[in-house]
Design a protein around this motif. Structure first.
Motif, PDB file in Angstrom:
ATOM      1  N   ARG A 159     -35.662  -5.073 -26.430  1.00  0.00           N
ATOM      2  CA  ARG A 159     -35.861  -5.953 -25.599  1.00  0.00           C
ATOM      3  C   ARG A 159     -37.394  -6.030 -24.977  1.00  0.00           C
ATOM      4  O   ARG A 159     -37.504  -4.732 -24.378  1.00  0.00           O
ATOM      5  CB  ARG A 159     -34.875  -5.534 -24.713  1.00  0.00           C
ATOM      6  CG  ARG A 159     -34.599  -6.838 -23.390  1.00  0.00           C
ATOM      7  CD  ARG A 159     -33.459  -6.565 -22.528  1.00  0.00           C
ATOM      8  NE  ARG A 159     -32.237  -7.051 -23.286  1.00  0.00           N
ATOM      9  CZ  ARG A 159     -31.036  -6.829 -23.077  1.00  0.00           C
ATOM     10  NH1 ARG A 159     -30.884  -6.283 -21.757  1.00  0.00           N
ATOM     11  NH2 ARG A 159     -29.966  -6.855 -23.631  1.00  0.00           N
ATOM     12  N   PHE A 160     -37.795  -6.833 -25.062  1.00  0.00           N
ATOM     13  CA  PHE A 160     -39.338  -6.944 -24.664  1.00  0.00           C
ATOM     14  C   PHE A 160     -40.148  -5.843 -24.974  1.00  0.00           C
ATOM     15  O   PHE A 160     -40.952  -5.240 -24.276  1.00  0.00           O
ATOM     16  CB  PHE A 160     -39.281  -7.075 -23.250  1.00  0.00           C
ATOM     17  CG  PHE A 160     -38.483  -8.517 -22.632  1.00  0.00           C
ATOM     18  CD1 PHE A 160     -39.325  -9.711 -22.579  1.00  0.00           C
ATOM     19  CD2 PHE A 160     -37.606  -8.181 -21.844  1.00  0.00           C
ATOM     20  CE1 PHE A 160     -38.473 -10.760 -22.302  1.00  0.00           C
ATOM     21  CE2 PHE A 160     -36.819  -9.261 -21.352  1.00  0.00           C
ATOM     22  CZ  PHE A 160     -37.432 -10.733 -21.563  1.00  0.00           C
ATOM     23  N   GLY A 161     -39.849  -5.260 -26.363  1.00  0.00           N
ATOM     24  CA  GLY A 161     -40.705  -4.447 -26.976  1.00  0.00           C
ATOM     25  C   GLY A 161     -40.415  -3.013 -26.778  1.00  0.00           C
ATOM     26  O   GLY A 161     -40.751  -1.970 -27.237  1.00  0.00           O
ATOM     27  N   ALA A 162     -39.270  -2.641 -25.930  1.00  0.00           N
ATOM     28  CA  ALA A 162     -38.686  -1.264 -25.622  1.00  0.00           C
ATOM     29  C   ALA A 162     -37.218  -1.237 -26.352  1.00  0.00           C
ATOM     30  O   ALA A 162     -36.567  -2.048 -26.529  1.00  0.00           O
ATOM     31  CB  ALA A 162     -38.571  -1.116 -24.119  1.00  0.00           C
ATOM     32  N   PHE A 163     -37.008   0.156 -26.698  1.00  0.00           N
ATOM     33  CA  PHE A 163     -35.781   0.382 -27.501  1.00  0.00           C
ATOM     34  C   PHE A 163     -34.517   0.188 -26.633  1.00  0.00           C
ATOM     35  O   PHE A 163     -34.650   0.625 -25.404  1.00  0.00           O
ATOM     36  CB  PHE A 163     -35.809   1.783 -27.956  1.00  0.00           C
ATOM     37  CG  PHE A 163     -34.454   2.197 -28.396  1.00  0.00           C
ATOM     38  CD1 PHE A 163     -34.257   1.658 -29.913  1.00  0.00           C
ATOM     39  CD2 PHE A 163     -33.764   3.042 -27.927  1.00  0.00           C
ATOM     40  CE1 PHE A 163     -33.009   1.982 -30.417  1.00  0.00           C
ATOM     41  CE2 PHE A 163     -32.517   3.359 -28.432  1.00  0.00           C
ATOM     42  CZ  PHE A 163     -32.051   3.120 -29.788  1.00  0.00           C
ATOM     43  N   ASP A 164     -33.616  -0.577 -27.076  1.00  0.00           N
ATOM     44  CA  ASP A 164     -32.428  -1.004 -26.210  1.00  0.00           C
ATOM     45  C   ASP A 164     -31.093  -0.236 -26.879  1.00  0.00           C
ATOM     46  O   ASP A 164     -30.407   0.368 -26.099  1.00  0.00           O
ATOM     47  CB  ASP A 164     -32.259  -2.340 -26.079  1.00  0.00           C
ATOM     48  CG  ASP A 164     -31.175  -2.842 -25.061  1.00  0.00           C
ATOM     49  OD1 ASP A 164     -31.464  -2.614 -23.722  1.00  0.00           O
ATOM     50  OD2 ASP A 164     -29.959  -3.226 -25.789  1.00  0.00           O
ATOM     51  N   ARG A 165     -31.040  -0.507 -27.900  1.00  0.00           N
ATOM     52  CA  ARG A 165     -29.769  -0.122 -28.509  1.00  0.00           C
ATOM     53  C   ARG A 165     -29.681   0.081 -30.431  1.00  0.00           C
ATOM     54  O   ARG A 165     -30.684  -0.720 -30.996  1.00  0.00           O
ATOM     55  CB  ARG A 165     -28.464  -0.834 -28.162  1.00  0.00           C
ATOM     56  CG  ARG A 165     -28.567  -2.424 -28.666  1.00  0.00           C
ATOM     57  CD  ARG A 165     -27.441  -3.358 -28.260  1.00  0.00           C
ATOM     58  NE  ARG A 165     -27.332  -4.501 -28.708  1.00  0.00           N
ATOM     59  CZ  ARG A 165     -28.176  -5.655 -28.101  1.00  0.00           C
ATOM     60  NH1 ARG A 165     -29.081  -5.411 -27.054  1.00  0.00           N
ATOM     61  NH2 ARG A 165     -28.221  -6.729 -28.499  1.00  0.00           N
ATOM     62  N   THR A 166     -28.852   0.423 -30.920  1.00  0.00           N
ATOM     63  CA  THR A 166     -28.703   0.329 -32.178  1.00  0.00           C
ATOM     64  C   THR A 166     -27.475  -0.376 -32.497  1.00  0.00           C
ATOM     65  O   THR A 166     -26.547  -0.688 -31.903  1.00  0.00           O
ATOM     66  CB  THR A 166     -28.593   1.589 -32.934  1.00  0.00           C
ATOM     67  OG1 THR A 166     -27.460   2.422 -32.563  1.00  0.00           O
ATOM     68  CG2 THR A 166     -29.694   2.596 -32.760  1.00  0.00           C
ATOM     69  N   ALA A 167     -27.609  -1.100 -33.924  1.00  0.00           N
ATOM     70  CA  ALA A 167     -26.609  -1.899 -34.338  1.00  0.00           C
ATOM     71  C   ALA A 167     -26.024  -1.588 -35.800  1.00  0.00           C
ATOM     72  O   ALA A 167     -27.045  -1.199 -36.663  1.00  0.00           O
ATOM     73  CB  ALA A 167     -26.985  -3.396 -34.466  1.00  0.00           C
ATOM     74  N   PRO A 168     -24.591  -1.378 -35.897  1.00  0.00           N
ATOM     75  CA  PRO A 168     -24.188  -1.028 -37.162  1.00  0.00           C
ATOM     76  C   PRO A 168     -24.200  -2.065 -38.293  1.00  0.00           C
ATOM     77  O   PRO A 168     -24.798  -3.134 -38.092  1.00  0.00           O
ATOM     78  CB  PRO A 168     -22.680  -0.647 -36.928  1.00  0.00           C
ATOM     79  CG  PRO A 168     -22.242  -1.792 -35.862  1.00  0.00           C
ATOM     80  CD  PRO A 168     -23.484  -1.906 -34.913  1.00  0.00           C
ATOM     81  N   PRO A 169     -24.225  -1.590 -39.613  1.00  0.00           N
ATOM     82  CA  PRO A 169     -24.193  -2.458 -40.678  1.00  0.00           C
ATOM     83  C   PRO A 169     -23.096  -3.785 -40.429  1.00  0.00           C
ATOM     84  O   PRO A 169     -22.062  -3.473 -39.912  1.00  0.00           O
ATOM     85  CB  PRO A 169     -24.055  -1.861 -41.903  1.00  0.00           C
ATOM     86  CG  PRO A 169     -24.231  -0.276 -41.517  1.00  0.00           C
ATOM     87  CD  PRO A 169     -23.852  -0.104 -39.911  1.00  0.00           C
ATOM     88  N   GLY A 170     -23.499  -4.834 -40.942  1.00  0.00           N
ATOM     89  CA  GLY A 170     -22.696  -6.131 -40.802  1.00  0.00           C
ATOM     90  C   GLY A 170     -23.350  -7.012 -40.068  1.00  0.00           C
ATOM     91  O   GLY A 170     -24.735  -7.304 -39.587  1.00  0.00           O
ATOM     92  N   LEU A 171     -22.740  -8.316 -39.653  1.00  0.00           N
ATOM     93  CA  LEU A 171     -23.332  -9.268 -38.913  1.00  0.00           C
ATOM     94  C   LEU A 171     -23.166  -9.090 -37.222  1.00  0.00           C
ATOM     95  O   LEU A 171     -22.163  -8.638 -36.632  1.00  0.00           O
ATOM     96  CB  LEU A 171     -22.344 -10.646 -39.082  1.00  0.00           C
ATOM     97  CG  LEU A 171     -22.801 -11.876 -38.457  1.00  0.00           C
ATOM     98  CD1 LEU A 171     -24.191 -12.181 -39.040  1.00  0.00           C
ATOM     99  CD2 LEU A 171     -21.679 -13.093 -38.600  1.00  0.00           C
TER     100      LEU A 171
END
Length: 364
Positions: free
Chosen positions: A55-67
């Protein structure tokens, strides 16, 4: 967000004619643009990837595989590194997978600046090895190190030089290779954890471990001499392991035989002494009977081993006597004397006549 939309609408009104129809058209266009902008936030993460949302170039979170969904650009952006792929870094050599200018394949070559190392016994050794790694934490991998692959390579080379620096050359060339690989893997992993690089070292594989090319022939001669020495030593050990147990077994057999002979002689001597004591006690209690019994036993033992000749005044010449065990038959046949013998009763007086005149003591 509403302020941005209002500013965009105001900028569009400046270029459109005034009137009610123009306002509705601007509103519809804005809604369409807003819908398209919102729909651009959908993204797909492949099974071998992990989504890293910034978010705005800073690490925010990770997303698992999928949509998955994110706030569209320029608010949030997504990077999808492959976290399950095993990456490889070569140290001391370069493989032919790299392509040079014009797409030409570069053949494998040694990099002596990386592969030549000093061993613990002050010898130089040429080591080529490969480091296999994967991404363990995508956030640390992307933001804590600028060049993770180069970091892995430098750390692995440093740890390898440290391990080889305390290892003699002979074990490094032969039986200590697996141990060296494990030590290098653990040391490199410790450095990566200290850097928080988000990298997991899965394997360190030594490709080539040789002396430098300038001295490889002399070194191989030394290796052959060491092999011959080891073979001669093994043959000597085999001979020793064969002859020593055999000699020990022979010595033990001789000791056992000597102990058995000693025990038999001791037992026989004790038996003879016991028999003599028994005879002496019987002699002390009944001297006449004991003397006669001893005389008869002695004569029986003597006559059992010799042919008997009985002398009788009533007979002329020598009369051979056949003992009960048949040993006198040959003597009778040789002298030509008749096989008919006097009755045992007739032989008794002759025996009595041969007895000594003294009846009181043992005959000599």
């Amino acid at each position: 967000m509403e302020e941005i939309i209002r500013q965009a609408q105001a900028a569009v009104r400046r270029f459109l004619p005034r009137g009610g129809g123009g306002g509705r058209l601007i509103g519809a266009g804005a809604l369409v643009l807003l819908a398209l902008w919102g729909a651009s936030g959908f993204y797909r993460v492949q099974p071998d990837e992990l989504g890293v949302v910034m978010r705005f170039g800073a690490f925010d979170r990770t997303a698992p595989p999928g949509l998955n969904y994110r706030i569209p650009w320029p608010v949030e952006t997504v990077t999808t590194p492959r976290v399950t792929r095993i990456n490889r870094v070569d140290v001391g050599f370069r493989t032919g997978a790299e392509a040079g200018p014009g797409g030409r394949v570069i053949p494998a070559r040694d990099v002596l600046a990386e592969s030549l190392m000093l061993t613990g016994d002050e010898n130089i050794i040429d080591i080529d090895f490969a480091v296999f790694w994967r991404i363990r934490d995508a956030g640390e991998f992307l933001f804590n190190t600028r060049n993770p692959e180069e970091t892995v390579k430098s750390a692995a080379e440093s740890v390898m030089r440290e391990v080889i620096g305390r290892t003699p050359i002979q074990p490094a060339l032969t039986e200590a290779r697996a141990q060296i690989e494990q030590e290098v893997r653990r040391g490199t992993q410790a450095i990566m954890d200290q850097y928080r690089a988000g990298v997991e070292i899965t394997q360190v594989q030594m490709q080539k471990v040789d002396p430098p090319a300038a001295v490889v022939d002399a070194f191989r001669d030394v290796q052959r001499a060491n092999a011959d020495r080891e073979r001669a030593r093994n043959e000597a050990e085999s001979f020793r392991n064969d002859i020593i147990p055999r000699a020990r077994g022979e010595a033990e057999r001789m000791v056992q035989e000597a102990q058995g002979f000693r025990d038999s002689q001791i037992a026989r001597a004790r038996g003879e002494a016991g028999r003599f004591n028994a005879v002496f006690q019987a002699y002390s209690q009944a001297q006449d009977v004991t003397v006669r019994r001893l005389y008869l036993e002695t004569m029986e033992e003597i006559l059992r081993r010799n042919n008997m000749i009985l002398v009788d005044d009533r007979l002329q010449g020598l009369v051979p006597f056949l003992p009960l065990d048949g040993r006198g038959g040959a003597a009778a046949g040789q002298t030509g004397a008749p096989r008919s013998l006097p009755a045992p009763v007739a032989a008794a007086p002759a025996i009595n006549q041969q007895r000594p005149a003294s009846q009181g003591g043992m005959p000599r």
